[in-house]
Design a protein around this motif. Structure first.
Motif, PDB file in Angstrom:
ATOM      1  N   HIS A   1     -43.535  -5.091  13.314  1.00  0.00           N
ATOM      2  CA  HIS A   1     -44.336  -4.068  13.989  1.00  0.00           C
ATOM      3  C   HIS A   1     -45.826  -4.379  13.976  1.00  0.00           C
ATOM      4  CE1 HIS A   1     -41.146  -1.374  14.966  1.00  0.00           C
ATOM      5  NE2 HIS A   1     -40.755  -1.241  13.709  1.00  0.00           N
ATOM      6  N   PHE A   2     -46.362  -4.848  12.864  1.00  0.00           N
ATOM      7  CA  PHE A   2     -47.794  -5.075  12.793  1.00  0.00           C
ATOM      8  C   PHE A   2     -48.189  -6.337  13.558  1.00  0.00           C
ATOM      9  CE2 PHE A   2     -46.850  -2.212   9.359  1.00  0.00           C
ATOM     10  CZ  PHE A   2     -47.833  -1.250   9.537  1.00  0.00           C
ATOM     11  N   THR A   3     -47.331  -7.349  13.559  1.00  0.00           N
ATOM     12  CA  THR A   3     -47.600  -8.562  14.326  1.00  0.00           C
ATOM     13  C   THR A   3     -47.579  -8.287  15.821  1.00  0.00           C
ATOM     14  OG1 THR A   3     -46.554  -9.866  12.596  1.00  0.00           O
ATOM     15  CG2 THR A   3     -46.838 -10.934  14.735  1.00  0.00           C
ATOM     16  N   ASN A   4     -46.607  -7.475  16.261  1.00  0.00           N
ATOM     17  CA  ASN A   4     -46.430  -7.188  17.684  1.00  0.00           C
ATOM     18  C   ASN A   4     -47.147  -5.927  18.141  1.00  0.00           C
ATOM     19  OD1 ASN A   4     -44.650  -9.407  17.979  1.00  0.00           O
ATOM     20  ND2 ASN A   4     -43.015  -8.180  17.073  1.00  0.00           N
ATOM     21  N   ALA A   5     -47.842  -5.245  17.252  1.00  0.00           N
ATOM     22  CA  ALA A   5     -48.557  -3.995  17.553  1.00  0.00           C
ATOM     23  C   ALA A   5     -47.621  -2.963  18.169  1.00  0.00           C
ATOM     24  CB  ALA A   5     -49.758  -4.257  18.450  1.00  0.00           C
ATOM     25  N   THR A   6     -46.457  -2.776  17.546  1.00  0.00           N
ATOM     26  CA  THR A   6     -45.496  -1.783  18.005  1.00  0.00           C
ATOM     27  C   THR A   6     -45.163  -0.840  16.859  1.00  0.00           C
ATOM     28  OG1 THR A   6     -43.616  -3.187  17.432  1.00  0.00           O
ATOM     29  CG2 THR A   6     -44.423  -3.324  19.702  1.00  0.00           C
ATOM     30  N   ARG A   7     -44.613   0.311  17.216  1.00  0.00           N
ATOM     31  CA  ARG A   7     -44.111   1.262  16.231  1.00  0.00           C
ATOM     32  C   ARG A   7     -42.859   1.910  16.801  1.00  0.00           C
ATOM     33  NH1 ARG A   7     -47.850  -1.025  14.503  1.00  0.00           N
ATOM     34  NH2 ARG A   7     -49.451  -0.344  13.059  1.00  0.00           N
ATOM     35  N   ASN A   8     -41.966   2.349  15.925  1.00  0.00           N
ATOM     36  CA  ASN A   8     -40.803   3.125  16.334  1.00  0.00           C
ATOM     37  C   ASN A   8     -41.166   4.597  16.252  1.00  0.00           C
ATOM     38  OD1 ASN A   8     -39.063   0.999  16.786  1.00  0.00           O
ATOM     39  ND2 ASN A   8     -38.268   1.008  14.712  1.00  0.00           N
ATOM     40  N   LEU A   9     -41.042   5.307  17.368  1.00  0.00           N
ATOM     41  CA  LEU A   9     -41.260   6.747  17.386  1.00  0.00           C
ATOM     42  C   LEU A   9     -39.904   7.424  17.423  1.00  0.00           C
ATOM     43  CD1 LEU A   9     -44.191   7.237  19.918  1.00  0.00           C
ATOM     44  CD2 LEU A   9     -44.289   7.068  17.447  1.00  0.00           C
ATOM     45  N   VAL A  10     -39.729   8.430  16.592  1.00  0.00           N
ATOM     46  CA  VAL A  10     -38.498   9.203  16.572  1.00  0.00           C
ATOM     47  C   VAL A  10     -38.779  10.524  17.264  1.00  0.00           C
ATOM     48  CG1 VAL A  10     -36.781  10.329  15.112  1.00  0.00           C
ATOM     49  CG2 VAL A  10     -37.781   8.161  14.407  1.00  0.00           C
ATOM     50  N   ASN A  11     -38.035  10.799  18.345  1.00  0.00           N
ATOM     51  CA  ASN A  11     -38.125  12.083  19.016  1.00  0.00           C
ATOM     52  C   ASN A  11     -37.371  13.074  18.143  1.00  0.00           C
ATOM     53  OD1 ASN A  11     -38.053  14.304  20.663  1.00  0.00           O
ATOM     54  ND2 ASN A  11     -37.391  13.181  22.477  1.00  0.00           N
ATOM     55  N   THR A  12     -38.083  13.974  17.481  1.00  0.00           N
ATOM     56  CA  THR A  12     -37.448  14.874  16.523  1.00  0.00           C
ATOM     57  C   THR A  12     -36.551  15.913  17.195  1.00  0.00           C
ATOM     58  OG1 THR A  12     -39.400  16.292  16.491  1.00  0.00           O
ATOM     59  CG2 THR A  12     -39.247  14.578  14.796  1.00  0.00           C
ATOM     60  N   LEU A  13     -36.705  16.115  18.487  1.00  0.00           N
ATOM     61  CA  LEU A  13     -35.859  17.086  19.195  1.00  0.00           C
ATOM     62  C   LEU A  13     -34.473  16.513  19.480  1.00  0.00           C
ATOM     63  CD1 LEU A  13     -38.483  18.466  21.727  1.00  0.00           C
ATOM     64  CD2 LEU A  13     -37.824  19.415  19.507  1.00  0.00           C
ATOM     65  N   THR A  14     -34.393  15.203  19.785  1.00  0.00           N
ATOM     66  CA  THR A  14     -33.120  14.587  20.157  1.00  0.00           C
ATOM     67  C   THR A  14     -32.635  13.538  19.163  1.00  0.00           C
ATOM     68  OG1 THR A  14     -34.188  12.854  21.462  1.00  0.00           O
ATOM     69  CG2 THR A  14     -33.621  14.907  22.614  1.00  0.00           C
ATOM     70  N   GLY A  15     -33.503  13.065  18.287  1.00  0.00           N
ATOM     71  CA  GLY A  15     -33.149  12.002  17.355  1.00  0.00           C
ATOM     72  C   GLY A  15     -33.234  10.623  17.979  1.00  0.00           C
ATOM     73  N   GLU A  16     -33.698  10.537  19.217  1.00  0.00           N
ATOM     74  CA  GLU A  16     -33.814   9.265  19.941  1.00  0.00           C
ATOM     75  C   GLU A  16     -34.916   8.415  19.310  1.00  0.00           C
ATOM     76  OE1 GLU A  16     -34.962   7.828  24.470  1.00  0.00           O
ATOM     77  OE2 GLU A  16     -35.496   9.824  23.793  1.00  0.00           O
ATOM     78  N   LEU A  17     -34.685   7.108  19.237  1.00  0.00           N
ATOM     79  CA  LEU A  17     -35.648   6.163  18.698  1.00  0.00           C
ATOM     80  C   LEU A  17     -36.254   5.383  19.864  1.00  0.00           C
ATOM     81  CD1 LEU A  17     -36.663   5.075  15.940  1.00  0.00           C
ATOM     82  CD2 LEU A  17     -34.966   3.290  16.192  1.00  0.00           C
TER      83      LEU A  17
END
Length: 108
Positions: free
Chosen positions: A74-90
């Motif tokens: 994540h830090f090398t590629n400047a990405t993050r995983n966001l979790v949609n707390t309403l649906t649980g979608e990643l």
């Protein structure tokens, strides 16, 4: 009507990592498939690994060789995983494509 003050990217990421679900707006982009350019909005999201959601949905593992998960970098590629707390979608998001957090424009 007054426009909310902008928020720095560093502060926006800290807000997402705090665990409190916040609204996030970002642009999609997939250079490999040459798709994207669409705005998406998550009403309640936080940074998460998605391990709990995946473990809950996972069927019993059969005996045999165990596959080790790949490091997402994540830090090398400047990405993050966001979790949609309403649906649980990643959702994987490039941090420089985050446009707004809690209705506040993100600036670098």
């Amino acid at each position: 009507m007054e426009t909310p003050a902008p928020i720095r990217l560093k502060d926006a990421l800290a807000l997402l990592e705090s665990g409190t679900p916040v609204a996030v707006r970002f642009v999609t982009c997939d250079r490999r498939r040459k798709t994207g350019g669409e705005f998406r909005e998550l009403k309640a999201a936080r940074i998460g690994s998605g391990k709990r959601q995946a473990a809950a949905k996972q069927a019993p593992v059969p005996a045999g060789p165990v596959a080790t998960p790949r490091n997402p970098g994540h830090f090398t590629n400047a990405t993050r995983n966001l979790v949609n707390t309403l649906t649980g979608e990643l959702v994987k998001v490039h941090i420089y494509l985050i446009v707004a957090v809690q209705g506040r424009k993100v600036i670098i």
